[in-house]
Scaffold this active site. Sequence first.
Site, short mmCIF file in Angstrom:
data_model
loop_
_atom_site.label_atom_id
_atom_site.label_comp_id
_atom_site.label_asym_id
_atom_site.label_seq_id
_atom_site.Cartn_x
_atom_site.Cartn_y
_atom_site.Cartn_z
N HIS A 1 -28.15 -21.69 -50.18
CA HIS A 1 -26.98 -22.23 -49.51
C HIS A 1 -27.15 -22.19 -47.99
O HIS A 1 -28.05 -21.55 -47.46
CB HIS A 1 -25.71 -21.47 -49.93
CG HIS A 1 -25.79 -19.99 -49.70
ND1 HIS A 1 -26.42 -19.13 -50.57
CD2 HIS A 1 -25.30 -19.21 -48.68
CE1 HIS A 1 -26.33 -17.89 -50.11
NE2 HIS A 1 -25.66 -17.92 -48.96
N HIS B 1 -21.22 -18.41 -43.08
CA HIS B 1 -21.50 -19.68 -43.72
C HIS B 1 -20.52 -20.74 -43.22
O HIS B 1 -19.31 -20.49 -43.20
CB HIS B 1 -21.34 -19.57 -45.24
CG HIS B 1 -22.00 -18.38 -45.84
ND1 HIS B 1 -21.36 -17.17 -45.96
CD2 HIS B 1 -23.25 -18.21 -46.35
CE1 HIS B 1 -22.18 -16.30 -46.52
NE2 HIS B 1 -23.33 -16.90 -46.76
N GLU C 1 -14.28 -12.54 -35.45
CA GLU C 1 -14.87 -11.21 -35.64
C GLU C 1 -14.88 -10.36 -34.38
O GLU C 1 -14.71 -9.15 -34.45
CB GLU C 1 -16.30 -11.34 -36.17
CG GLU C 1 -16.39 -11.89 -37.58
CD GLU C 1 -17.78 -11.78 -38.17
OE1 GLU C 1 -18.60 -10.99 -37.65
OE2 GLU C 1 -18.06 -12.49 -39.16
N GLU D 1 -30.82 -18.24 -48.35
CA GLU D 1 -30.17 -19.10 -47.38
C GLU D 1 -31.17 -19.99 -46.63
O GLU D 1 -32.31 -19.60 -46.39
CB GLU D 1 -29.42 -18.25 -46.35
CG GLU D 1 -28.33 -17.40 -46.94
CD GLU D 1 -27.59 -16.56 -45.91
OE1 GLU D 1 -26.42 -16.24 -46.16
OE2 GLU D 1 -28.20 -16.22 -44.88
#
Length: 202
Positions: A57, A94, A112, A143
């Site tokens: 992904h 992501h 964050e 990934e």
Amino acid sequence: MSTDDIDPSGAADEASGDSAPADHENALQDVIAVDADDNEQDLVNRLDAHTGDGIRHRAFTALVFDGDGNILLAQRAPNKRLWDTYWDGTVASHPVEGQTQLEATRERLDEELGIAPDQYDDLRVTDKFEYKRYYMNEGLEWEVCSVLQCTLDDLSMDPDEEEVAGLMWVPYERLYENPKWYRQLRLCPWFEIAMRRDFAEE
């Protein structure tokens, strides 16, 4: 597309036992499945992508600097399912469907760390690689990871304790050249790959 998909820990044999509750928060989210060239294939469940054999992904890691050669390392919160309490290269996550890597990075820096877009003006994609790593028997990351970098003009921030357990400015070149000095930090594998590739290209 460069590939760095060897699992040096040999943990792949353990991964068959990985599991996570079906009601885990990751089960409520999707990630973008991609081929080896980062072409979008489908949306897949985030928990499915990180358990069993995994699903390749799209992801990103962002490296934030202070203008004096120091990189901001962020310690992943202890409630993270994978690589909890490891030190990462500022933020990693992501993108969601329809979101660019730049948009996703700006969002995560704000959410964050409380770093707003007006604190930097040079955010850019600097690299991309594929990797696969297992984390004990808890799951894995597989990934195609874009690397983004920026330099802060304003170093103020307001970290979210649910995401970040600690912050540390570290001389980037010294971290790369003297890994034994920093081995107590336990660095995330995707950050180690990104850093190694960054210096290899110089």
